[in-house]
Scaffold this motif. Structure first.
Motif, short mmCIF file in Angstrom:
data_model
loop_
_atom_site.label_atom_id
_atom_site.label_comp_id
_atom_site.label_asym_id
_atom_site.label_seq_id
_atom_site.Cartn_x
_atom_site.Cartn_y
_atom_site.Cartn_z
N SER A 130 0.82 -1.22 0.00
CA SER A 130 0.00 0.00 0.00
C SER A 130 0.85 1.27 0.00
O SER A 130 0.34 2.35 -0.23
N CYS A 131 2.12 1.13 0.25
CA CYS A 131 3.02 2.29 0.30
C CYS A 131 4.03 2.20 -0.85
O CYS A 131 4.71 1.19 -1.01
N TYR A 132 4.10 3.20 -1.69
CA TYR A 132 5.03 3.27 -2.83
C TYR A 132 4.71 2.29 -3.94
O TYR A 132 5.56 1.98 -4.75
N GLY A 133 3.54 1.74 -3.97
CA GLY A 133 3.14 0.84 -5.05
C GLY A 133 3.64 -0.58 -4.86
O GLY A 133 4.35 -0.89 -3.92
N HIS A 134 3.25 -1.43 -5.77
CA HIS A 134 3.61 -2.84 -5.65
C HIS A 134 4.30 -3.40 -6.88
O HIS A 134 4.47 -4.60 -7.00
N PHE A 135 4.75 -2.57 -7.79
CA PHE A 135 5.52 -3.04 -8.94
C PHE A 135 6.87 -2.34 -8.98
O PHE A 135 7.00 -1.19 -8.57
N GLY A 136 7.88 -3.04 -9.47
CA GLY A 136 9.19 -2.46 -9.65
C GLY A 136 9.99 -2.30 -8.38
O GLY A 136 10.93 -1.52 -8.33
N ARG A 137 9.64 -3.05 -7.36
CA ARG A 137 10.36 -2.94 -6.09
C ARG A 137 11.16 -4.21 -5.85
O ARG A 137 10.72 -5.31 -6.15
N ASN A 138 12.34 -4.04 -5.32
CA ASN A 138 13.23 -5.16 -5.04
C ASN A 138 13.01 -5.64 -3.61
O ASN A 138 13.76 -5.32 -2.71
N ASP A 139 11.95 -6.41 -3.41
CA ASP A 139 11.58 -6.92 -2.10
C ASP A 139 11.23 -8.39 -2.25
O ASP A 139 10.38 -8.75 -3.07
N PRO A 140 11.86 -9.28 -1.49
CA PRO A 140 11.60 -10.71 -1.65
C PRO A 140 10.14 -11.11 -1.37
O PRO A 140 9.70 -12.16 -1.82
N ASP A 141 9.40 -10.29 -0.65
CA ASP A 141 8.00 -10.60 -0.39
C ASP A 141 7.12 -10.39 -1.63
O ASP A 141 6.02 -10.90 -1.71
N PHE A 142 7.62 -9.61 -2.58
CA PHE A 142 6.85 -9.36 -3.79
C PHE A 142 7.21 -10.41 -4.83
O PHE A 142 7.99 -10.18 -5.75
N THR A 143 6.62 -11.58 -4.70
CA THR A 143 6.98 -12.73 -5.53
C THR A 143 6.68 -12.49 -7.01
O THR A 143 7.26 -13.16 -7.86
N TRP A 144 5.79 -11.58 -7.33
CA TRP A 144 5.47 -11.30 -8.73
C TRP A 144 6.60 -10.57 -9.44
O TRP A 144 6.59 -10.45 -10.65
N GLU A 145 7.60 -10.10 -8.70
CA GLU A 145 8.75 -9.42 -9.30
C GLU A 145 9.88 -10.40 -9.65
O GLU A 145 10.86 -10.01 -10.26
N ILE A 146 9.74 -11.66 -9.26
CA ILE A 146 10.77 -12.66 -9.53
C ILE A 146 10.46 -13.33 -10.87
O ILE A 146 9.41 -13.94 -11.03
N PRO A 147 11.35 -13.19 -11.86
CA PRO A 147 11.09 -13.81 -13.17
C PRO A 147 10.99 -15.33 -13.06
O PRO A 147 11.71 -15.96 -12.30
N LYS A 148 10.10 -15.88 -13.83
CA LYS A 148 9.90 -17.33 -13.86
C LYS A 148 10.60 -17.89 -15.09
O LYS A 148 10.53 -17.31 -16.17
N LYS A 149 11.28 -19.02 -14.90
CA LYS A 149 11.88 -19.69 -16.07
C LYS A 149 10.75 -20.35 -16.84
O LYS A 149 9.94 -21.07 -16.28
N LEU A 150 10.71 -20.09 -18.13
CA LEU A 150 9.65 -20.62 -18.97
C LEU A 150 10.08 -21.93 -19.61
O LEU A 150 11.26 -22.12 -19.91
N VAL A 151 9.12 -22.79 -19.84
CA VAL A 151 9.36 -24.06 -20.50
C VAL A 151 8.92 -23.89 -21.95
O VAL A 151 7.81 -23.46 -22.23
N PHE A 152 9.83 -24.18 -22.88
CA PHE A 152 9.54 -24.07 -24.30
C PHE A 152 9.60 -25.45 -24.93
O PHE A 152 10.29 -26.35 -24.44
N GLU A 153 8.91 -25.59 -26.03
CA GLU A 153 9.02 -26.81 -26.82
C GLU A 153 10.30 -26.74 -27.64
O GLU A 153 10.82 -25.67 -27.92
N ILE A 154 10.82 -27.88 -28.03
CA ILE A 154 12.09 -27.95 -28.77
C ILE A 154 12.05 -27.08 -30.02
O ILE A 154 12.99 -26.35 -30.30
#
Length: 91
Positions: A52-76
Motif C-alpha cells: 500500500s506504500c510506494y506501489g507494488h511493482f518495480g520494487r526489489n523486495d523478496p515478499d513481492f513474488t510477482w517481481e521474480i522472473p519465472k523460467k519458462l518451458v519451451f518446446e524444442i
C-alpha cells in the motif's frame, strides 16, 4: 468456472513470436486459475501493508513474488526458432 474465459495477447505486430505462439507459451507455463495465481505468487501472506506504500511493482523486495522472473518451458521447436531469430538479429 475455474479456467479463465479468455486470455488476450496482442503485440501489435511488434513481437518476435506470433501472438498465437506467445499465448501457447503462457498457457503452458502459467496456471491462471484463481488457485494457481494465489499459489504461484504466495498471496496468502500478510504482505499487503507493504504494497500500500510506494506501489507494488518495480520494487526489489523478496515478499513481492510477482517481481521474480519465472523460467519458462519451451518446446524444442520454439527453442530452435528462437536461436535462429537471435542469430539473424546479431548478423
Amino acid at each position: 468456472m475455474v479456467d479463465p474465459i479468455s486470455i488476450h495477447v496482442d503485440t501489435y505486430g511488434t513481437g518476435i513470436k506470433s501472438d498465437k505462439e506467445i499465448l501457447r507459451i503462457i498457457k503452458k507455463n502459467f496456471d491462471l486459475t484463481p488457485y494457481g495465481i494465489i499459489s504461484q505468487l504466495d498471496l496468502k501472506r500478510p504482505i499487503y501493508k507493504k504494497t500500500s506504500c510506494y506501489g507494488h511493482f518495480g520494487r526489489n523486495d523478496p515478499d513481492f513474488t510477482w517481481e521474480i522472473p519465472k523460467k519458462l518451458v519451451f518446446e524444442i521447436e520454439e527453442i530452435k526458432e528462437s536461436k535462429e531469430i537471435n542469430e539473424k538479429q546479431q548478423n
